[in-house]
Write a protein that holds these residues in place. Structure first.
Motif, PDB file in Angstrom:
ATOM      1  N   MET A 122       0.840  -1.191   0.000  1.00  0.00           N
ATOM      2  CA  MET A 122       0.000   0.000   0.000  1.00  0.00           C
ATOM      3  C   MET A 122       0.875   1.241   0.000  1.00  0.00           C
ATOM      4  SD  MET A 122      -3.160  -1.134   2.474  1.00  0.00           S
ATOM      5  CE  MET A 122      -4.216   0.246   1.960  1.00  0.00           C
ATOM      6  N   TYR A 123       0.318   2.342  -0.500  1.00  0.00           N
ATOM      7  CA  TYR A 123       1.087   3.564  -0.713  1.00  0.00           C
ATOM      8  C   TYR A 123       0.267   4.792  -0.307  1.00  0.00           C
ATOM      9  CZ  TYR A 123       3.031   0.358  -4.297  1.00  0.00           C
ATOM     10  OH  TYR A 123       3.540  -0.733  -4.973  1.00  0.00           O
TER      11      TYR A 123
ATOM     12  N   SER B 226       5.452   3.813   1.358  1.00  0.00           N
ATOM     13  CA  SER B 226       4.945   2.535   0.880  1.00  0.00           C
ATOM     14  C   SER B 226       5.170   1.483   1.956  1.00  0.00           C
ATOM     15  CB  SER B 226       5.642   2.120  -0.407  1.00  0.00           C
ATOM     16  OG  SER B 226       5.197   0.827  -0.791  1.00  0.00           O
ATOM     17  N   TYR B 227       4.182   0.619   2.140  1.00  0.00           N
ATOM     18  CA  TYR B 227       4.262  -0.484   3.091  1.00  0.00           C
ATOM     19  C   TYR B 227       4.054  -1.798   2.347  1.00  0.00           C
ATOM     20  CZ  TYR B 227       4.202   2.030   7.540  1.00  0.00           C
ATOM     21  OH  TYR B 227       4.534   2.788   8.629  1.00  0.00           O
ATOM     22  N   ASN B 228       4.840  -2.787   2.713  1.00  0.00           N
ATOM     23  CA  ASN B 228       4.630  -4.132   2.218  1.00  0.00           C
ATOM     24  C   ASN B 228       4.421  -5.049   3.411  1.00  0.00           C
ATOM     25  OD1 ASN B 228       6.356  -6.943   1.358  1.00  0.00           O
ATOM     26  ND2 ASN B 228       4.697  -6.266   0.055  1.00  0.00           N
TER      27      ASN B 228
ATOM     28  N   HIS C 237      -4.848  -2.290   5.546  1.00  0.00           N
ATOM     29  CA  HIS C 237      -5.090  -0.941   6.039  1.00  0.00           C
ATOM     30  C   HIS C 237      -3.804  -0.128   6.107  1.00  0.00           C
ATOM     31  CE1 HIS C 237      -8.579  -3.186   7.584  1.00  0.00           C
ATOM     32  NE2 HIS C 237      -9.224  -2.040   7.500  1.00  0.00           N
ATOM     33  N   LEU C 238      -3.927   1.129   5.697  1.00  0.00           N
ATOM     34  CA  LEU C 238      -2.796   2.056   5.813  1.00  0.00           C
ATOM     35  C   LEU C 238      -3.357   3.426   6.142  1.00  0.00           C
ATOM     36  CD1 LEU C 238       0.227   2.655   5.601  1.00  0.00           C
ATOM     37  CD2 LEU C 238      -0.106   3.110   3.169  1.00  0.00           C
ATOM     38  N   ASN C 239      -2.986   3.927   7.305  1.00  0.00           N
ATOM     39  CA  ASN C 239      -3.477   5.220   7.751  1.00  0.00           C
ATOM     40  C   ASN C 239      -2.359   6.250   7.708  1.00  0.00           C
ATOM     41  OD1 ASN C 239      -5.930   3.892   8.337  1.00  0.00           O
ATOM     42  ND2 ASN C 239      -5.136   3.274  10.348  1.00  0.00           N
ATOM     43  N   LEU C 240      -2.767   7.506   7.639  1.00  0.00           N
ATOM     44  CA  LEU C 240      -1.787   8.599   7.616  1.00  0.00           C
ATOM     45  C   LEU C 240      -2.193   9.626   8.659  1.00  0.00           C
ATOM     46  CD1 LEU C 240       0.702   9.817   6.158  1.00  0.00           C
ATOM     47  CD2 LEU C 240      -0.913  11.024   4.658  1.00  0.00           C
TER      48      LEU C 240
ATOM     49  N   PRO D 278       2.847   7.435   8.906  1.00  0.00           N
ATOM     50  CA  PRO D 278       1.951   6.376   8.420  1.00  0.00           C
ATOM     51  C   PRO D 278       1.905   5.241   9.436  1.00  0.00           C
ATOM     52  CG  PRO D 278       4.097   6.178   7.391  1.00  0.00           C
ATOM     53  CD  PRO D 278       4.195   7.335   8.346  1.00  0.00           C
ATOM     54  N   LYS D 279       0.792   4.514   9.390  1.00  0.00           N
ATOM     55  CA  LYS D 279       0.682   3.319  10.247  1.00  0.00           C
ATOM     56  C   LYS D 279      -0.102   2.260   9.489  1.00  0.00           C
ATOM     57  CE  LYS D 279       1.353   4.661  14.979  1.00  0.00           C
ATOM     58  NZ  LYS D 279       1.039   6.022  15.396  1.00  0.00           N
ATOM     59  N   SER D 280       0.402   1.043   9.528  1.00  0.00           N
ATOM     60  CA  SER D 280      -0.276  -0.058   8.858  1.00  0.00           C
ATOM     61  C   SER D 280      -0.565  -1.158   9.868  1.00  0.00           C
ATOM     62  CB  SER D 280       0.602  -0.585   7.719  1.00  0.00           C
ATOM     63  OG  SER D 280      -0.050  -1.638   7.029  1.00  0.00           O
ATOM     64  N   PRO D 281      -1.774  -1.196  10.413  1.00  0.00           N
ATOM     65  CA  PRO D 281      -2.108  -2.209  11.413  1.00  0.00           C
ATOM     66  C   PRO D 281      -2.155  -3.616  10.825  1.00  0.00           C
ATOM     67  CG  PRO D 281      -4.034  -0.883  10.871  1.00  0.00           C
ATOM     68  CD  PRO D 281      -2.872  -0.262  10.166  1.00  0.00           C
ATOM     69  N   ASP D 282      -2.507  -3.722   9.564  1.00  0.00           N
ATOM     70  CA  ASP D 282      -2.470  -4.995   8.837  1.00  0.00           C
ATOM     71  C   ASP D 282      -2.337  -4.673   7.358  1.00  0.00           C
ATOM     72  OD1 ASP D 282      -5.804  -4.887   9.737  1.00  0.00           O
ATOM     73  OD2 ASP D 282      -5.192  -4.750   7.629  1.00  0.00           O
TER      74      ASP D 282
END
Lengths: 114, 112
Positions: free
Chosen positions: A32-33, A48-50, A73-76, A66-70
């Motif tokens: 996600m980006y 970007s998160y993988n 999902h990707l929050n800013l 940014p935070k990616s709990p799973d």
């Protein structure tokens, strides 16, 4: 069913406030980006998160976290908002791996800092 | 860092005329993609080119990837009002981590 959904669609706030934008994808993608589109329509990658791991972190002020709990999902979160933060923020997702860079974008969050 | 420029920045055409946008990268690309963003909308993937010299067609749209894999073009034949929008190329460099850099975009206006 929206593939990549982000909320809110519009965000109007005062300078100095803290705000968050949320993004969710139901495509089963690993990556996600966050992209920022300024008033001149330039699209710049921010993060970007993988699989919940941060893999791209462009030159973005520390106020952006940014935070990616799973992986879906990707929050800013943005602290101490500034006038220059006004832009449209797009979330996107893709599969992982060479040749899998086809990006699916959310509908964007228009942030206006007053 | 990698830079991807597009020309022209803006193009106004009469409906039925052809349109071409050119994309140039400062570095060699692993692949190139094209996206269309309608006014008020989000970028939507059109196509991906991978091989040197590759040409792909989608109805009235023709996409080319340069031999050196540093440039690309999108040509629209006989434009229609539905073609209005901003067209972006986006390239992935040879480095890892799938960093896709977007071009500066070409905004197309079609006059009916």
């Amino acid at each position: 069913d929206t593939a990549v959904s982000q909320t809110p669609k519009y965000l109007v706030t005062q300078m100095g406030n803290d705000k968050s934008i949320k993004c969710e994808q139901n495509l089963g993608h690993d990556t996600m980006y966050w992209y920022k589109q300024d008033s001149k329509k330039f699209l710049k990658i921010m993060f970007s998160y993988n699989n919940k791991e941060l893999i791209i972190n462009e030159t973005v002020p520390n106020r952006f976290s940014p935070k990616s709990p799973d992986k879906a999902h990707l929050n800013l979160h943005i602290n101490s908002l500034e006038l220059g933060d006004s832009a449209v923020y797009f979330c996107a997702s893709s599969q992982w791996g060479p040749g899998n860079e086809k990006l699916f974008f959310g509908s964007g969050t228009q942030l206006s800092v007053l | 860092g990698q830079q991807v420029m597009q020309i022209p920045q803006y193009q106004h055409v009469q409906e039925g005329e052809d349109f071409t946008t050119y994309c140039n990268s400062s570095t060699t690309l692993s692949n190139i993609q094209w996206y269309k963003q309608r006014p008020g909308g989000h970028p939507v993937f059109l196509i991906q080119l991978v091989k040197s010299g590759e040409v792909k067609k989608q109805k009235r749209l023709t996409f080319q990837f340069g031999e050196a894999k540093k440039n690309s073009s999108l040509h629209i034949t006989a434009t229609q009002t539905t073609d209005v929008g901003t067209y972006f190329c986006a390239g992935r460099g040879s480095g890892g981590y799938q960093k896709v850099t977007f071009g500066t975009g070409t905004k197309l206006q079609v006059i009916p």
